[in-house]
Write a protein that holds these residues in place. Structure first.
Motif, short mmCIF file in Angstrom:
data_model
loop_
_atom_site.label_atom_id
_atom_site.label_comp_id
_atom_site.label_asym_id
_atom_site.label_seq_id
_atom_site.Cartn_x
_atom_site.Cartn_y
_atom_site.Cartn_z
N ASN A 193 0.83 -1.21 0.00
CA ASN A 193 0.00 0.00 0.00
C ASN A 193 0.86 1.26 0.00
O ASN A 193 0.67 2.18 0.80
N VAL A 194 1.85 1.29 -0.89
CA VAL A 194 2.72 2.46 -1.05
C VAL A 194 2.64 2.91 -2.50
O VAL A 194 2.17 2.18 -3.37
N SER A 195 3.12 4.13 -2.74
CA SER A 195 3.02 4.67 -4.10
C SER A 195 4.32 5.25 -4.61
O SER A 195 4.35 5.88 -5.67
N SER A 196 5.41 5.06 -3.86
CA SER A 196 6.69 5.61 -4.30
C SER A 196 7.84 4.73 -3.84
O SER A 196 7.69 3.93 -2.90
N ARG A 197 8.98 4.90 -4.49
CA ARG A 197 10.18 4.15 -4.10
C ARG A 197 10.61 4.51 -2.68
O ARG A 197 11.06 3.65 -1.92
N ALA A 198 10.45 5.79 -2.31
CA ALA A 198 10.84 6.22 -0.97
C ALA A 198 10.03 5.50 0.09
O ALA A 198 10.57 5.01 1.09
N GLU A 199 8.71 5.41 -0.12
CA GLU A 199 7.85 4.70 0.83
C GLU A 199 8.21 3.22 0.88
O GLU A 199 8.24 2.61 1.96
N ALA A 200 8.48 2.63 -0.28
CA ALA A 200 8.86 1.22 -0.33
C ALA A 200 10.16 0.98 0.43
O ALA A 200 10.31 -0.02 1.14
N ALA A 201 11.11 1.92 0.30
CA ALA A 201 12.40 1.79 0.98
C ALA A 201 12.23 1.85 2.50
O ALA A 201 12.86 1.11 3.24
N ILE A 202 11.35 2.75 2.96
CA ILE A 202 11.09 2.86 4.40
C ILE A 202 10.49 1.56 4.92
O ILE A 202 10.87 1.05 5.98
N THR A 203 9.54 1.00 4.15
CA THR A 203 8.91 -0.26 4.55
C THR A 203 9.94 -1.40 4.55
O THR A 203 9.93 -2.25 5.44
N ALA A 204 10.83 -1.40 3.57
CA ALA A 204 11.87 -2.43 3.50
C ALA A 204 12.76 -2.37 4.75
O ALA A 204 13.18 -3.39 5.27
N LYS A 206 11.82 -1.31 7.73
CA LYS A 206 11.04 -1.82 8.85
C LYS A 206 10.96 -3.36 8.81
O LYS A 206 10.86 -4.01 9.85
N MET A 207 10.99 -3.90 7.59
CA MET A 207 10.93 -5.36 7.45
C MET A 207 12.29 -6.03 7.65
O MET A 207 12.40 -7.25 7.65
N GLY A 208 13.33 -5.21 7.78
CA GLY A 208 14.67 -5.75 7.98
C GLY A 208 15.33 -6.25 6.72
O GLY A 208 16.27 -7.03 6.76
N LEU A 209 14.86 -5.76 5.55
CA LEU A 209 15.42 -6.21 4.27
C LEU A 209 16.65 -5.43 3.86
O LEU A 209 17.42 -5.87 3.02
N ILE A 210 16.84 -4.24 4.45
CA ILE A 210 18.04 -3.44 4.16
C ILE A 210 18.57 -2.87 5.46
O ILE A 210 17.88 -2.83 6.46
#
Length: 210
Positions: A193-204, A206-210
C-alpha cells in the motif's frame, strides 16, 4: 570548518543560513547556489567544501541529487539538510542519500547554531523533532497481513530497489527482463500500500530487508 556551501532558492533563507554558518564557524568562506544545475557546476570546480546546507525543494528538482553528488565526489563534505519538511518522504530518502544531518528551518537561529557546533564534537546535527521521528521509526513494530505477504522473489526485488537501484539494474542483477521487474514492483507497491520508491524503501527498512 573553513569552507561552506548553501543550496537554497529563496534569497531571504539563503541570507539567514549564511548568518547561521558565520555564527557557527566565524570566518568561514561561503558559496551558494539557488538550483541544482548551478550547484553542481559550482561545487565541481570549487575548492574542497567542508560543510553544505542543502534545501530539498528546488526549482529544478530535489536537493537529494546534490547530496548524492557530494557522497560520490566529495565524501568528506558534511551534508546537512535545511528544510521545512519533517515527513518520512523527505527525511529518509535524504539520509539514505548520504545526508549527515537534518535541520528544520523553522527553529530559532540559535538552535541551528548549537546543532552545527555539535559537529565538532561528533554530534549529528538533527533537529529535536527529527530525532524523535527517527526513534519512533525504529521502535515501531512492523508486520504484513498474511494475505499480503511478499513472496521471496518480491522481497529480493524490494531489497534491491530500496538501495536505489533502477529497474534496469535490478533486472540485470537478477537475470530477468525489465518488464518482469516492473511487474514485481507494481505488485510490491500494491501489497505494501505504497506509491513511491521512498515509501517502499522505508517499509523495507522496517521489514529488515536493508
Amino acid at each position: 570548518m573553513k569552507t561552506a556551501f548553501i543550496l537554497e532558492d529563496t534569497p531571504e533563507s539563503q541570507l539567514w543560513l549564511s548568518e547561521v554558518l558565520h555564527n557557527s564557524f566565524p570566518g568561514i568562506a561561503i558559496s551558494s547556489a539557488n538550483n541544482i544545475a548551478q550547484a553542481i557546476a559550482l561545487v565541481s570546480t570549487s575548492l574542497p567544501i567542508d560543510i553544505a546546507l542543502i534545501d530539498l525543494s528546488l526549482p529544478d528538482g530535489s536537493g537529494i541529487t546534490v547530496i548524492e553528488w557530494f557522497n560520490r565526489h566529495s565524501p568528506h563534505t558534511i551534508c546537512v539538510v535545511a528544510s521545512i519538511f519533517d515527513d518520512d518522504r523527505h527525511i529518509f530518502p535524504a539520509l539514505r542519500a548520504g545526508a549527515h544531518g537534518y535541520l528544520l528551518k523553522d527553529q530559532p537561529q540559535a538552535a541551528l547554531v548549537h546543532a552545527l557546533n555539535g559537529i565538532v564534537t561528533g554530534q549529528p546535527p538533527l533537529s529535536p523533532a527529527i530525532a524523535r521521528k527517527l526513534l519512533r521509526h525504529f521502535h515501531e513494530p512492523y508486520s504484513l497481513q498474511p494475505q499480503e505477504s511478499l513472496t521471496e522473489r518480491e522481497k529480493e526485488v524490494l531489497s534491491i530497489i530500496a538501495k536505489g537501484m533502477t529497474m534496469a539494474e535490478t533486472a540485470s542483477m537478477l537475470g530477468l527482463k525489465r518488464n518482469t521487474i516492473a511487474g514485481y514492483v507494481k505488485e510490491i507497491y500494491r501489497k505494501l500500500n505504497v506509491s513511491s520508491r521512498a515509501e517502499a524503501a522505508i517499509t523495507a527498512q522496517k521489514m529488515g530487508l536493508i
